[in-house]
Scaffold this motif. Sequence first.
Motif, short mmCIF file in Angstrom:
data_model
loop_
_atom_site.label_atom_id
_atom_site.label_comp_id
_atom_site.label_asym_id
_atom_site.label_seq_id
_atom_site.Cartn_x
_atom_site.Cartn_y
_atom_site.Cartn_z
N PRO A 136 0.81 -1.23 0.00
CA PRO A 136 0.00 0.00 0.00
C PRO A 136 0.84 1.29 0.00
N ASP A 137 1.98 1.28 0.71
CA ASP A 137 2.82 2.48 0.72
C ASP A 137 3.45 2.74 -0.65
N THR A 138 3.80 1.67 -1.35
CA THR A 138 4.34 1.81 -2.70
C THR A 138 3.27 2.37 -3.63
N LEU A 139 2.06 1.84 -3.51
CA LEU A 139 0.96 2.33 -4.35
C LEU A 139 0.65 3.79 -4.03
N ASP A 140 0.71 4.16 -2.76
CA ASP A 140 0.50 5.57 -2.38
C ASP A 140 1.60 6.45 -2.97
N ALA A 141 2.84 5.96 -2.96
CA ALA A 141 3.94 6.74 -3.54
C ALA A 141 3.75 6.91 -5.05
N ARG A 142 3.27 5.86 -5.72
CA ARG A 142 2.99 5.97 -7.16
C ARG A 142 1.88 6.99 -7.41
N SER A 143 0.87 6.96 -6.55
CA SER A 143 -0.22 7.93 -6.69
C SER A 143 0.28 9.36 -6.49
N ASP A 144 1.11 9.54 -5.47
CA ASP A 144 1.67 10.88 -5.22
C ASP A 144 2.52 11.34 -6.40
N THR A 145 3.30 10.44 -6.97
CA THR A 145 4.12 10.78 -8.12
C THR A 145 3.25 11.22 -9.30
N ALA A 146 2.19 10.48 -9.53
CA ALA A 146 1.27 10.83 -10.62
C ALA A 146 0.65 12.20 -10.38
N ARG A 147 0.17 12.41 -9.17
CA ARG A 147 -0.48 13.70 -8.86
C ARG A 147 0.48 14.86 -9.07
N TRP A 148 1.67 14.76 -8.52
CA TRP A 148 2.60 15.89 -8.62
C TRP A 148 3.13 16.06 -10.05
N THR A 149 3.15 14.98 -10.82
CA THR A 149 3.49 15.10 -12.23
C THR A 149 2.45 15.98 -12.92
N GLY A 150 1.18 15.72 -12.63
CA GLY A 150 0.12 16.54 -13.19
C GLY A 150 0.18 17.97 -12.70
N GLU A 151 0.37 18.14 -11.40
CA GLU A 151 0.43 19.49 -10.83
C GLU A 151 1.60 20.28 -11.40
N ALA A 152 2.66 19.58 -11.82
CA ALA A 152 3.82 20.24 -12.43
C ALA A 152 3.57 20.60 -13.89
N GLY A 153 2.39 20.24 -14.41
CA GLY A 153 2.03 20.66 -15.75
C GLY A 153 1.96 19.57 -16.80
N ASP A 154 2.19 18.33 -16.44
CA ASP A 154 2.17 17.25 -17.42
C ASP A 154 0.94 16.36 -17.18
N ALA A 155 -0.21 16.87 -17.60
CA ALA A 155 -1.48 16.17 -17.37
C ALA A 155 -1.53 14.82 -18.07
N ALA A 156 -1.00 14.73 -19.27
CA ALA A 156 -1.07 13.46 -20.01
C ALA A 156 -0.28 12.36 -19.31
N THR A 157 0.91 12.71 -18.81
CA THR A 157 1.69 11.70 -18.10
C THR A 157 1.03 11.34 -16.78
N ALA A 158 0.45 12.31 -16.09
CA ALA A 158 -0.29 12.02 -14.85
C ALA A 158 -1.42 11.04 -15.14
N ARG A 159 -2.16 11.30 -16.20
CA ARG A 159 -3.25 10.38 -16.59
C ARG A 159 -2.71 8.98 -16.83
N ASP A 160 -1.61 8.89 -17.57
CA ASP A 160 -1.04 7.59 -17.89
C ASP A 160 -0.52 6.87 -16.64
N LEU A 161 0.08 7.62 -15.71
CA LEU A 161 0.56 7.01 -14.46
C LEU A 161 -0.60 6.49 -13.63
N PHE A 162 -1.67 7.27 -13.54
CA PHE A 162 -2.85 6.80 -12.80
C PHE A 162 -3.50 5.61 -13.50
N ALA A 163 -3.54 5.65 -14.83
CA ALA A 163 -4.13 4.53 -15.58
C ALA A 163 -3.32 3.25 -15.37
N ALA A 164 -2.01 3.36 -15.27
CA ALA A 164 -1.17 2.19 -15.01
C ALA A 164 -1.34 1.70 -13.57
#
Length: 166
Positions: A17-45
Motif C-alpha cells: 500500500p505504501d508503494t501504491l501511495d507513492a505511485r499515486s503521489d508521483t502521478a499527482r505531482w506530475t500533473g500538478e507540475a504541468g504534465d497532465a497526459a503523463t499524470a493520466r497515464d501514471l494513474f491509468a497504469a
Amino acid sequence: MIADAHSEDDAYGAEHPDTLDARSDTARWTGEAGDAATARDLFAALLPVRERVSGREHPAALTTRHNVAYWTGRAGDAAAARDQYAALLPVQERVLGRDQPNTLTTRHNLAYWTGQAGDVAAARDQYAALLPVQERVLGREHPNTLTTRHNLAYWTEVTELSHNRA
C-alpha cells in the motif's frame, strides 16, 4: 524515485500500500507540475494494480479511477473524462453513499466535464440538481457549495446565450 525504492525494497514490494501511495503521489505531482497526459497515464497504469490488491470497489481504487478521469480531462479529452465520471458515479453512490463528499465531488466533476464536452444544458441541469444536496450536506457557505453555485450561474448563462444564438 520513492515509488521505485518502495517497490524494490523487500519490506515493501511493488504492491505494498505504501508503494501504491507513492505511485499515486508521483502521478499527482506530475500533473500538478504541468504534465497532465503523463499524470493520466501514471494513474491509468496504477489502477489495475489498485483494483487487484484492494478490490475494484475499495475507496483507494475508486479514488484512482477518479484521478484517471480528472487527468484525462486536464489532458484535453473532456468527453472521455465525462464518460469516466459517469461510469464511476453509480459505483461511488452504491459503495460510499450518495451524500459522501467524494461522491459529491464526482457529481461536480461530471457536470464540469459534461459542459466542457459541449452539453451546456446538461451541465447546468447537473449543477442545479447537485446544489441543494451540497447545501444540505456541506452547508450553504462551504467552498464546494459556493463553487457549485458559481458554476450553475456560469452554465445557466452559457445555456441562455446558446439559445439566443439559435
